[in-house]
Design an enzyme around this catalytic site. Structure first.
Site, PDB file in Angstrom:
ATOM      1  CG  HIS A  44      40.736  82.657 101.052  1.00 56.16           C
ATOM      2  ND1 HIS A  44      39.571  82.042 101.441  1.00 56.16           N
ATOM      3  CD2 HIS A  44      40.454  83.982 100.983  1.00 56.16           C
ATOM      4  CE1 HIS A  44      38.633  82.950 101.606  1.00 56.16           C
ATOM      5  NE2 HIS A  44      39.130  84.134 101.339  1.00 56.16           N
ATOM      6  CG  HIS A  90      33.930  85.553 105.971  1.00 57.86           C
ATOM      7  ND1 HIS A  90      33.928  86.570 106.870  1.00 57.86           N
ATOM      8  CD2 HIS A  90      35.009  85.769 105.206  1.00 57.86           C
ATOM      9  CE1 HIS A  90      34.946  87.379 106.657  1.00 57.86           C
ATOM     10  NE2 HIS A  90      35.628  86.903 105.655  1.00 57.86           N
ATOM     11  CG  ASP A 264      35.369  93.256  96.999  1.00 58.14           C
ATOM     12  OD1 ASP A 264      35.665  92.596  95.990  1.00 58.14           O
ATOM     13  OD2 ASP A 264      35.327  92.778  98.143  1.00 58.14           O
ATOM     14  CG  ASP A 489      30.729  76.831  92.426  1.00 59.79           C
ATOM     15  OD1 ASP A 489      30.722  77.669  91.510  1.00 59.79           O
ATOM     16  OD2 ASP A 489      31.764  76.339  92.882  1.00 59.79           O
TER      17      ASP A 489
END
Lengths: 728, 214
Positions: A44, A90, A264, A489
């Protein structure tokens, strides 16, 4: 130590990876260090399976201000402004807890845009669930939409488009992809690269708790099994009110020139944010974990380092500006805490109760990832459907109505009406058309944005399906009159180590890259989500493309609605419809026609020129359900009927409902037909196929006629999803 | 002559202040952002807009916390002197919570957020808020809310706007907007500030915004 498995395996690291870590470090890592490696080296965060393949994407061009590698990509749209955008998945959190999973998906992508210093101006989402006859899928669908609605509405960013599809292949692994688009003055674009030894590291926003610990490695980098309830603590909880304050605060800080860098906190929390900032800036960062404001007591250092608590940003600030930053945060009712500093060591350091618990050269976390090639076992390419084996319907009108009510084809009004589409008062084309159109605030320009994927096509013929995903997205943008300028994408695939998934991933990327090159739209940002697979099988390979187009004159944008009786209906474009893998066939079978990117490029140029010269009244992409469905959608949007006559091709039903090619249904005043045909210069097919008017919609394919009342079409199309949800 | 000043209130979580300010500018007024902790309206305030959004994240009840902020005392005084106050969406909720308009705004009958273009019928053409529009005339203005079903005693208010056709949210008597009996304080769930520009589909919201400074 207990007799259980070694810590690295519990964390999802292989023995080989653990050995590599020890080798790099020249010593055994501490537990917090090992946790950090496990997250940063997870698929991830590291894209260890996909990154080598992504190198094939075109990422440069005259408009590209910032390409992949930062929080989001940026393209020049004139007037000194850049449009900043990215799509992100998500999926795994949403499959475990759909409301918070989808909500925090929105929150995460919005922070990526804020991190660039851009003001968010549009949201979109691409959703996939199992079919609506499944109770679990209805629950996931309802709750994910509510989560997006709750979070997106409360932070005040208009939701202007996207797509929703249902297929049993997504029953266990739903897909929730969210895209955010922002705007920023080019000279105000922020980087995440930490700079300036001695500068302060400031954590802004929420306090840090135990939520979302290990989300990236536990949830997003493994298949979901049957014991997922235990993973629930890995799902983060969102607070959109704080996010809005965080957004206002960060944009104000950026505007005032108070920030050196901004990043972030997403997957892997502080670990990921700090190592990206350090690695990109080629500096070190020292964090004092005791200064991180915590939400609960007794948190271990590793937990503080990897918590995925939402609504947090990490900034680098010059010491002299710290007071101003603190004052700004107070004004926005937020915490801004000095948690460390930029160092010259190149190491990521963490202190805990005065002791050094972490010291890792940051590039080990970000650059020394053990990249893995995926096995590329080709799947046999299927044969085309034998049309003779497909029964020809006795009543094409009945087929048409049934198709209009098929949840994949039907209006997604039930979804998008739950989203604030208008906040900011710049939304010119709302959801429900081909692409959302949003005026760039303070200018006369507008952007057109969409999210699309051709997953059936990609399953059957991944190279062509990758192309089709790009071209479908670009065609949707082009139908508004906009010129496609850049893309993002989100590659949603199953386990790349199994079956032909790796091959499909590689081939579809190759197809996307070729199509993007042909239509001159670079990729400027992206995301990969693998392991979307359960014991019951893999999802369809679903490469979602977010396309951004530009209209130099906002007032020339086109919608899909037919307007006045008597207007001519044009079929513009190229390609022959086929039943293969069409909604009409209803199955992912056959071999759809190969896309023609050069043909589409010419089509896009024609549409943009026609819009610029105000020659067209409407334009709508022919996609799922074929020409008949596209025609009906133009009629429903305009509240007026139409009649069209087209050649039967191989067979009337295929002509009406077949898919493929790059075809657009447009309408114009009759006197403009000649000018449009002249502009096409024979490079793009332009046929006048009918006339707007009446209370019915009819298609005559070589003498075989389907005719349905406009009201019947509209009722079936608009009410289908709600009926499917309420029927049970 | 300088343009009339219109205070545009900003609470934490207010979202529609920019479009409200632009709409005020569009009808010739001068918007002045006013912070929730201010104790007085800006000097020379002619009228007040309370824009939409999710003040305080809708915590407790929509509008409940904002209605108790310092600036609302000043707004109340302004209204008591006959000054005009327009509450849009969350602003309407705040005015009801503040007791400046009667009734409450309950969750929509569907229990979900709805964003849709609405046709609003002028139900009372005796207030300033609908300009010269006569009773029965229709304004096309979008609405977008989760808690927009007005419920109360219409006898304590003037019903200025009603939804035409199907009742979209379960509001009593299809009420979309009301004013106080004096007519100077108006609240509505639809968003006139988002119906100011032909490129966005409608300009029917202009009469309502223009009434602030008429």
């Amino acid at each position: 130590m207990s007799d259980g498995p070694p810590l690295h395996r519990t964390l999802g690291l292989t023995d080989e990876e653990a050995g590599r870590i020890t080798g790099l470090m020249g010593r055994e890592p501490t537990d917090p260090e090992l946790v950090m490696f496990s997250l940063m080296w997870s698929e991830h965060c590291s894209y260890k399976h996909s990154k080598p393949l992504l190198a094939g994407f075109p990422t440069t061009g005259p408009r590209v201000v910032m390409g992949p590698g930062e929080n989001a990509g940026a393209v020049d749209v004139g007037d000194g402004l850049a449009i900043v955008f990215k799509v992100e998945s998500h999926n795994h959190p949403s499959a475990v807890e759909p409301f918070e999973g989808a909500a925090t998906g929105v929150g995460g992508i919005v922070r990526d845009i804020i991190a660039v210093g851009a003001k968010p101006i549009a949201l979109l989402d691409s959703l996939r669930f199992g079919t609506l006859d499944s109770r679990r899928s209805r629950f996931l669908f309802r709750r994910a939409v509510e989560g997006i609605s709750h979070y997106g509405n409360c932070i005040g960013i208009p939701n202007v488009g996207g797509e929703v599809q249902f297929d049993e292949r997504y029953e266990d692994s739903c897909l929730v992809n969210a895209m955010c688009v922002g705007v920023v003055a080019q000279d105000r674009i922020l980087s995440c690269a930490a700079r300036g030894v001695g500068n302060r590291l400031v954590l802004i926003g929420n306090r840090t708790g135990r939520d979302g610990i290990g989300g990236a490695s536990v949830l997003a980098s493994a298949e979901l099994g049957d014991d997922d309830a235990g993973k629930r603590p890995s799902v983060q909880v969102g607070d959109p009110f704080t996010e809005r304050k965080l957004m206002d605060c960060c944009l104000a800080l950026s505007e005032a020139g108070l920030l050196v860098a901004l990043q972030d906190l997403g997957a892997a929390g502080l670990t990921s944010a700090a190592s990206e900032m350090a690695s990109r800036g080629e500096v070190g960062l020292a964090i004092d974990l005791d200064r991180v404001p915590l939400r609960e007591q007794g948190m271990a250092p590793a937990e503080v380092l990897v918590s995925e608590s939402q609504e947090r940003m990490l900034a680098v600030v010059e010491p002299a500006k710290m007071d101003a930053v603190a004052a700004m945060a107070r004004r926005h009712e937020l915490d801004a805490t000095d948690i460390g500093e930029v160092t010259g060591t190149g190491d990521l350091e963490a202190l805990w109760r005065g002791e050094e618990v972490v010291r890792i050269p940051s590039r080990y976390l970000t650059d020394d990832v053990p990249f893995q090639d995926v096995p590329r076992t080709p799947a046999p390419v299927p044969v085309p459907i034998d049309l003779a084996a497909v029964p020809e319907p006795a009543d094409p009108g009945a087929v048409w109505l049934a198709l209009m009510g098929e949840p994949n084809v039907a209006s997604k009004r039930w979804v998008f009406e739950q989203y604030d589409q208008l906040v900011g008062a710049n939304t010119m084309r709302r959801p429900g058309g081909d692409a959302g159109v949003v005026r760039i605030p303070g200018t006369n320009r507008a952007i057109a944005v969409t999210l699309d994927s051709a997953e059936w096509h990609t399953e059957l013929d991944p190279y062509a399906g990758g192309m089709a995903s790009v071209l479908e997205a670009a065609r949707n943008v082009a139908c508004t009159g906009a010129v496609p300028i850049a893309a993002t994408d989100c590659l949603n695939f199953a386990n790349p180590e199994k079956g032909s998934t790796g091959w499909r991933l590689a081939e579809s990327i190759r197809g996307m890259a070729d199509a993007l090159t042909a239509i001159d739209t670079p990729i400027v940002s992206g995301n990969v989500s693998l392991y979307n697979e359960s014991p019951r099988g893999p999802i369809y390979p679903t490469p979602v493309i977010g396309m951004v187009g530009l209209l130099d004159d906002a007032s020339t944008s086109l919608g899909i609605a037919f307007d006045l009786p008597g207007h001519a209906i044009l079929l513009i474009g190229h390609g022959e419809p086929r039943v293969d893998a069409s909604r009409y066939l209803g199955r992912c079978e056959g071999l759809p026609p190969r896309p023609d990117p050069a043909g589409d490029a010419a089509l896009f140029r024609l549409l943009a020129e026609c819009a610029r010269q105000r020659l067209l009244v409407s334009a709508h992409d022919v996609s799922e359900g074929g020409l008949a469905v596209a025609l009906a959608e133009c009629c429903i949007a305009g509240g007026v009927g139409a009649h069209a006559a087209i050649p039967a091709g191989r067979r009337a039903d295929e002509a009406m409902f077949g898919e493929g090619g790059g075809r657009v249904i447009a309408s114009c005043r009759v006197e403009n037909v000649a000018a449009i045909t002249a502009l096409a210069e024979g490079a793009v097919g332009v046929q006048q196929v009918g006339t707007v008017g009446g209370d019915d919609v009819s298609v005559d394919a070589g003498g075989s006629v389907a005719r349905v009342g406009l009201r019947d079409l509209a009722e079936v199309w608009e009410g289908s999803i709600l009926r499917a949800l309420e029927a049970r | 002559m300088s343009a009339a000043h219109v205070a545009v209130l900003r609470f934490p979580g207010t979202l529609d202040h920019e479009s409200a300010a632009r709409a005020v500018q569009g009808v010739g007024g001068e918007p002045v952002y006013t912070h929730h902790e201010d104790v007085a309206l800006p000097d020379g305030t002619a009228a007040v807009v309370i824009p939409g959004g999710f003040s305080y994240g809708d915590h407790l009840r929509p509008g409940a916390l904002a209605s108790r902020t310092p600036i609302m005392a000043a707004v109340r005084q302004h209204a008591a002197r006959g000054g005009r106050v327009l509450g849009i969406c969350n602003g309407f909720q705040i005015l009801c919570e503040a007791g400046m308009l009667p009734g409450v705004l309950r969750p929509n009958a569907s229990l979900s957020f709805i964003c849709r273009q609405a046709e609003l019928e002028v139900a009372d053409d005796g207030t300033a808020w609908t300009g010269g529009r006569r009773e029965g005339e229709v304004l096309s203005i979008p609405f977008k809310h989760h808690d927009g079903a007005w419920f109360g005693d219409p006898g304590h208010a003037r019903v200025v706007l009603r939804y035409r056709g199907e009742n979209p949210n379960g509001s009593m008597d299809k009420i979309a907007g009301i004013s106080n009996l004096a007519g100077n304080v108006m609240g509505l769930m639809p968003h006139p500030e988002e119906a100011q520009d032909p490129l966005l589909g409608s300009v029917d919201g202009r009469v309502i915004i223009a009434a602030l400074i008429a």
